[in-house]
Design a protein around this motif. Structure first.
Motif, PDB file in Angstrom:
ATOM      1  N   THR A   1      -0.702   8.412  -5.182  1.00 37.12           N
ATOM      2  CA  THR A   1      -1.854   8.270  -5.933  1.00 37.12           C
ATOM      3  C   THR A   1      -2.506   6.998  -6.449  1.00 37.12           C
ATOM      4  O   THR A   1      -1.392   6.231  -6.444  1.00 37.12           O
ATOM      5  CB  THR A   1      -1.930   9.303  -6.944  1.00 37.12           C
ATOM      6  OG1 THR A   1      -1.044   8.763  -7.812  1.00 37.12           O
ATOM      7  CG2 THR A   1      -1.570  10.772  -6.870  1.00 37.12           C
ATOM      8  N   ALA A   2      -3.632   6.836  -6.740  1.00 35.68           N
ATOM      9  CA  ALA A   2      -4.053   5.687  -7.113  1.00 35.68           C
ATOM     10  C   ALA A   2      -3.443   4.979  -8.518  1.00 35.68           C
ATOM     11  O   ALA A   2      -2.962   3.959  -8.983  1.00 35.68           O
ATOM     12  CB  ALA A   2      -5.606   5.658  -7.515  1.00 35.68           C
TER      13      ALA A   2
ATOM     14  N   TRP B   1      -7.777  -2.647  -1.654  1.00 33.07           N
ATOM     15  CA  TRP B   1      -6.463  -2.730  -1.939  1.00 33.07           C
ATOM     16  C   TRP B   1      -5.994  -3.872  -2.480  1.00 33.07           C
ATOM     17  O   TRP B   1      -5.024  -3.643  -3.627  1.00 33.07           O
ATOM     18  CB  TRP B   1      -5.610  -2.469  -0.634  1.00 33.07           C
ATOM     19  CG  TRP B   1      -5.367  -1.154  -0.155  1.00 33.07           C
ATOM     20  CD1 TRP B   1      -5.919  -0.726   1.148  1.00 33.07           C
ATOM     21  CD2 TRP B   1      -4.412  -0.352  -0.666  1.00 33.07           C
ATOM     22  NE1 TRP B   1      -5.394   0.605   1.270  1.00 33.07           N
ATOM     23  CE2 TRP B   1      -4.262   0.782   0.112  1.00 33.07           C
ATOM     24  CE3 TRP B   1      -3.609  -0.236  -1.970  1.00 33.07           C
ATOM     25  CZ2 TRP B   1      -3.659   2.049  -0.101  1.00 33.07           C
ATOM     26  CZ3 TRP B   1      -3.020   1.122  -2.158  1.00 33.07           C
ATOM     27  CH2 TRP B   1      -2.971   2.043  -1.279  1.00 33.07           C
TER      28      TRP B   1
ATOM     29  N   ILE C   1       3.384   1.394 -10.371  1.00 35.65           N
ATOM     30  CA  ILE C   1       4.581   1.432  -9.682  1.00 35.65           C
ATOM     31  C   ILE C   1       5.286   0.068  -9.920  1.00 35.65           C
ATOM     32  O   ILE C   1       6.497  -0.174  -9.657  1.00 35.65           O
ATOM     33  CB  ILE C   1       4.525   1.383  -8.158  1.00 35.65           C
ATOM     34  CG1 ILE C   1       5.603   1.983  -7.255  1.00 35.65           C
ATOM     35  CG2 ILE C   1       3.770   0.145  -7.618  1.00 35.65           C
ATOM     36  CD1 ILE C   1       5.203   2.845  -6.128  1.00 35.65           C
TER      37      ILE C   1
ATOM     38  N   ARG D   1       0.826  -1.221   0.004  1.00 34.24           N
ATOM     39  CA  ARG D   1       0.062   0.084   0.032  1.00 34.24           C
ATOM     40  C   ARG D   1       0.834   1.285   0.074  1.00 34.24           C
ATOM     41  O   ARG D   1       1.522   1.433   1.045  1.00 34.24           O
ATOM     42  CB  ARG D   1      -0.806  -0.043   1.204  1.00 34.24           C
ATOM     43  CG  ARG D   1      -1.698  -1.367   1.426  1.00 34.24           C
ATOM     44  CD  ARG D   1      -2.488  -1.376   2.660  1.00 34.24           C
ATOM     45  NE  ARG D   1      -3.267  -2.444   2.737  1.00 34.24           N
ATOM     46  CZ  ARG D   1      -4.252  -2.681   3.490  1.00 34.24           C
ATOM     47  NH1 ARG D   1      -4.529  -1.659   4.449  1.00 34.24           N
ATOM     48  NH2 ARG D   1      -4.955  -3.850   3.413  1.00 34.24           N
ATOM     49  N   TRP D   2       0.930   1.929  -1.116  1.00 35.49           N
ATOM     50  CA  TRP D   2       1.800   3.043  -1.243  1.00 35.49           C
ATOM     51  C   TRP D   2       1.074   4.289  -1.025  1.00 35.49           C
ATOM     52  O   TRP D   2       0.111   4.593  -1.419  1.00 35.49           O
ATOM     53  CB  TRP D   2       2.453   3.023  -2.714  1.00 35.49           C
ATOM     54  CG  TRP D   2       3.287   1.799  -3.042  1.00 35.49           C
ATOM     55  CD1 TRP D   2       2.990   0.777  -3.675  1.00 35.49           C
ATOM     56  CD2 TRP D   2       4.497   1.285  -2.543  1.00 35.49           C
ATOM     57  NE1 TRP D   2       3.607  -0.172  -3.849  1.00 35.49           N
ATOM     58  CE2 TRP D   2       4.898   0.216  -3.089  1.00 35.49           C
ATOM     59  CE3 TRP D   2       5.423   2.032  -1.766  1.00 35.49           C
ATOM     60  CZ2 TRP D   2       6.193  -0.523  -2.862  1.00 35.49           C
ATOM     61  CZ3 TRP D   2       6.862   1.463  -1.536  1.00 35.49           C
ATOM     62  CH2 TRP D   2       6.887   0.108  -2.155  1.00 35.49           C
TER      63      TRP D   2
ATOM     64  N   THR E   1      -0.105   6.059  -9.403  1.00 29.32           N
ATOM     65  CA  THR E   1       1.118   5.459  -9.126  1.00 29.32           C
ATOM     66  C   THR E   1       0.936   4.158  -8.530  1.00 29.32           C
ATOM     67  O   THR E   1       1.960   3.295  -8.868  1.00 29.32           O
ATOM     68  CB  THR E   1       1.779   6.565  -7.942  1.00 29.32           C
ATOM     69  OG1 THR E   1       1.799   7.928  -8.920  1.00 29.32           O
ATOM     70  CG2 THR E   1       3.207   6.358  -7.768  1.00 29.32           C
ATOM     71  N   ASN E   2      -0.005   3.919  -7.696  1.00 30.25           N
ATOM     72  CA  ASN E   2      -0.028   2.432  -6.984  1.00 30.25           C
ATOM     73  C   ASN E   2      -0.258   1.585  -8.163  1.00 30.25           C
ATOM     74  O   ASN E   2       0.137   0.454  -7.907  1.00 30.25           O
ATOM     75  CB  ASN E   2      -1.262   2.594  -6.130  1.00 30.25           C
ATOM     76  CG  ASN E   2      -0.770   2.893  -4.588  1.00 30.25           C
ATOM     77  OD1 ASN E   2      -0.394   1.854  -4.019  1.00 30.25           O
ATOM     78  ND2 ASN E   2      -0.835   4.198  -4.179  1.00 30.25           N
TER      79      ASN E   2
ATOM     80  N   ILE F   1      -6.327  -3.186  -6.298  1.00 31.55           N
ATOM     81  CA  ILE F   1      -5.105  -2.550  -6.810  1.00 31.55           C
ATOM     82  C   ILE F   1      -3.934  -3.265  -6.844  1.00 31.55           C
ATOM     83  O   ILE F   1      -3.426  -3.133  -8.136  1.00 31.55           O
ATOM     84  CB  ILE F   1      -4.952  -1.148  -5.594  1.00 31.55           C
ATOM     85  CG1 ILE F   1      -6.159  -0.063  -5.523  1.00 31.55           C
ATOM     86  CG2 ILE F   1      -3.798  -0.422  -6.249  1.00 31.55           C
ATOM     87  CD1 ILE F   1      -6.499   0.648  -6.306  1.00 31.55           C
ATOM     88  N   GLY F   2      -3.807  -4.083  -5.986  1.00 37.64           N
ATOM     89  CA  GLY F   2      -2.664  -4.912  -6.108  1.00 37.64           C
ATOM     90  C   GLY F   2      -2.909  -6.038  -7.566  1.00 37.64           C
ATOM     91  O   GLY F   2      -1.879  -6.173  -8.397  1.00 37.64           O
TER      92      GLY F   2
ATOM     93  N   ARG G   1      -2.217  -3.967 -10.578  1.00 35.14           N
ATOM     94  CA  ARG G   1      -0.629  -3.444 -10.648  1.00 35.14           C
ATOM     95  C   ARG G   1      -0.231  -4.824 -11.189  1.00 35.14           C
ATOM     96  O   ARG G   1       0.862  -4.397 -12.405  1.00 35.14           O
ATOM     97  CB  ARG G   1      -0.131  -3.202  -9.258  1.00 35.14           C
ATOM     98  CG  ARG G   1       1.320  -2.936  -9.303  1.00 35.14           C
ATOM     99  CD  ARG G   1       1.841  -2.829  -7.650  1.00 35.14           C
ATOM    100  NE  ARG G   1       0.905  -1.915  -6.926  1.00 35.14           N
ATOM    101  CZ  ARG G   1       0.651  -2.034  -5.523  1.00 35.14           C
ATOM    102  NH1 ARG G   1       1.049  -2.943  -4.970  1.00 35.14           N
ATOM    103  NH2 ARG G   1      -0.116  -1.106  -4.993  1.00 35.14           N
TER     104      ARG G   1
END
Ligand code: ADP
Ligand code: MG
Length: 295
Positions: free
Chosen positions: A112-113, A170, A119, A108-109, A115-116, A173-174, A177
């Motif tokens: 911003t969303a 999250w 990344i 969890r960085w 960048t998450n 998001i992961g 990513r």
């Protein structure tokens, strides 16, 4: 001579970006303060384009195997080969650039969303279309659309104007990513602990879909319902590789550990729901659709 030697950049043997095969040959790993090896003489193969599951109870060695696979630990005996390259001699940066490791923590960085999502490929300028596609892949798009500034929302409550996400959010998001990153080896080590059973199954389905002809997905879990659709399942127990095969093959061995684990989790779910004693022909699909509760 010595100057020349020193001028050669510290690297290692280049690794194939998309290996056809990653092979463990008699790999042993022993944590220094432990009596027993965490992995004992493990030989196994991961073929490109397949979904491979590693299952076993807590402490069986799954995460240790993953760390060796990702080059985070070195085998004390045996070899890990990316096609013909021994991981011990490989260029580590290259290895890392080809691997996406998704674990319980789902990084969890506090950025911003956007960048998450991006990344995983720090060298690349984020491409809006590919980011959007990656976000849509896991349902992160809905999460992001609901944020006050969309992709530009800062995901950190401690900052002014920041927003915080739930564990499940999250995870989307992961997943996105990982999708964006486009690695050749995706390793997923028990990412579902924060999810309810239905969300878990949806999560695993998405993870399976990360596979491509050049992308191998390694799914690590102690939840049997999640691994039925893997192309190949390896069962670990106390550091040993005790069984391997497809779900059907493993389940057919009624005396086997896989069968026992699967049955006991399916039973737990069924008896926990309606109090009935589960029948013998507990169809695997039941456990897949509903998911055993093993918390
Ligand atoms: N950092 C560590 N130091 C010492 N022992 C460890 C460490 N990590 C794991 N172990 C031990 O190695 C064995 C395998 O652990 P692990 O690979 O985490 O299993 P799993 O992921 O299947 O639960 C266990 O006995 C565990 O206690
Ligand atoms: Mg583990």
């Amino acid at each position: 001579m010595e100057a020349t030697a020193r001028a050669i950049p510290v690297g290692g043997v280049p690794v194939p970006g998309h290996p056809a095969e990653i092979r463990f040959e008699h790999v042993t790993y022993h944590y220094p303060d432990r009596e027993r090896p965490a992995l004992d003489d493990i030989s196994l193969t991961l073929s490109a384009g397949t979904v491979v599951a590693l299952v076993g109870t807590n402490g069986s060695g799954k995460s240790t195997l993953v760390k060796l696979l990702a080059g985070l630990h070195k085998a004390q005996a045996g070899r890990i080969l990316w096609d013909k390259v021994d991981l011990a001699e490989a260029d580590r940066d290259q290895v890392f650039s080809h691997i996406a490791l998704l674990d319980q923590s789902f990084a969890r960085w506090p950025f911003t969303a956007e960048t998450n999502l991006a990344i995983g490929k720090p060298a690349r300028v984020p491409e809006p279309e590919q980011l959007a596609a990656a976000a849509a892949f896991s349902g992160a798009d809905a999460v992001i659309n609901a944020l006050p500034h969309g992709m530009k929302t800062l995901l950190a409550l401690q900052f002014r104007g920041g927003s915080e996400l739930s564990g499940g959010q999250w995870q989307t998001i992961g997943l996105s990513r990982t999708r964006y990153r486009d690695a050749s080896l995706i390793i997923v080590d028990e990412p579902t602990s924060a999810l309810d059973p239905e969300a878990e199954i949806a999560c695993f389905e998405k993870i399976r879909r990360l596979r491509s002809p050049t992308t191998t997905v390694v799914l690590v879990t102690h939840r049997m319902a999640a691994v039925q659709h893997a192309d190949l399942i390896y069962v670990l127990h106390e550091g040993l590789l005790v069984e391997q095969g497809t779900h059907q093959e493993l389940l057919a061995d009624k005396a086997g550990r896989y069968h026992r684990m699967f049955q006991s989790q399916a039973d737990q779910y069924i008896s926990g729901t309606d109090g009935t004693v589960p029948g013998q022909q507990n169809h695997p699909a039941t456990a897949d659709q509903q998911g055993p509760v093993d918390r």
